[in-house]
Design a protein around this motif. Structure first.
Motif, PDB file in Angstrom:
ATOM      1  N   THR A 169       0.838  -1.197   0.000  1.00 11.27           N
ATOM      2  CA  THR A 169       0.000   0.000   0.000  1.00 11.27           C
ATOM      3  C   THR A 169       0.871   1.244   0.000  1.00 11.27           C
ATOM      4  OG1 THR A 169      -1.691  -1.196   1.235  1.00 11.27           O
ATOM      5  CG2 THR A 169      -1.847   1.199   1.226  1.00 11.27           C
ATOM      6  N   LYS A 170       1.891   1.248   0.836  1.00  6.81           N
ATOM      7  CA  LYS A 170       2.793   2.397   0.920  1.00  6.81           C
ATOM      8  C   LYS A 170       3.456   2.656  -0.424  1.00  6.81           C
ATOM      9  CE  LYS A 170       6.989   3.986   3.152  1.00  6.81           C
ATOM     10  NZ  LYS A 170       8.242   3.524   3.692  1.00  6.81           N
ATOM     11  N   LEU A 196       1.023   4.071  -2.992  1.00  6.56           N
ATOM     12  CA  LEU A 196       0.778   5.493  -2.751  1.00  6.56           C
ATOM     13  C   LEU A 196       1.967   6.338  -3.197  1.00  6.56           C
ATOM     14  CD1 LEU A 196      -1.005   5.368   0.715  1.00  6.56           C
ATOM     15  CD2 LEU A 196      -2.017   5.908  -1.500  1.00  6.56           C
TER      16      LEU A 196
END
Length: 134
Positions: A81-82, A85
């Protein structure tokens, strides 16, 4: 939605604990422990049925395959997810840079065309507004 995940997590924890206990029974199997083993097997079957019921409640959830690759590699799935993003932010900055460049180019083009073709550009500006096309 969170209670569905909590429910699934609870069932998975029970299932894992049952499998662990069954492993202990099997590793030191005695004929007298057959009843306990049968009971654990029945618990395992009912645990799988409970997990299946939870799965049906969560069928609309899609997990990217890359998350499973992260898990297989021993990496934290939250890193996926990081990184997504971060990639989106970098791409957003690139697109913003392109938009800014095109806006400057448009202004410069209108300015230079106004010098070379003043009559046509005044008509153009009258039709499209003072700043020209958006």
């Amino acid at each position: 939605m969170a209670e569905k995940f909590d429910n699934l997590e609870e069932h998975l924890e029970k299932f894992i604990e049952n499998i662990r206990q069954m492993g202990i029974i099997v590793s030191d199997f005695q004929p007298s422990s057959q009843t306990g083993l049968n009971q654990k097997l029945n618990f395992m079957i009912s645990g799988l049925q409970d997990i299946e019921k939870c799965r049906q409640q969560l069928h609309e959830i899609n997990v990217p395959l890359e998350v499973f690759e992260y898990i297989d590699q021993g990496r934290n799935p939250q890193l996926y997810t990081k990184e997504c993003l971060e990639r989106a932010l970098a791409r957003n900055e690139q697109v913003k840079g392109k938009i800014d460049t095109m806006t400057k180019f448009k202004s410069l083009l209108i300015s230079e065309l106004s010098k070379v073709f003043p009559e046509e550009m005044s008509k153009y500006k009258a039709i499209h507004g003072e700043d020209a096309p958006s």
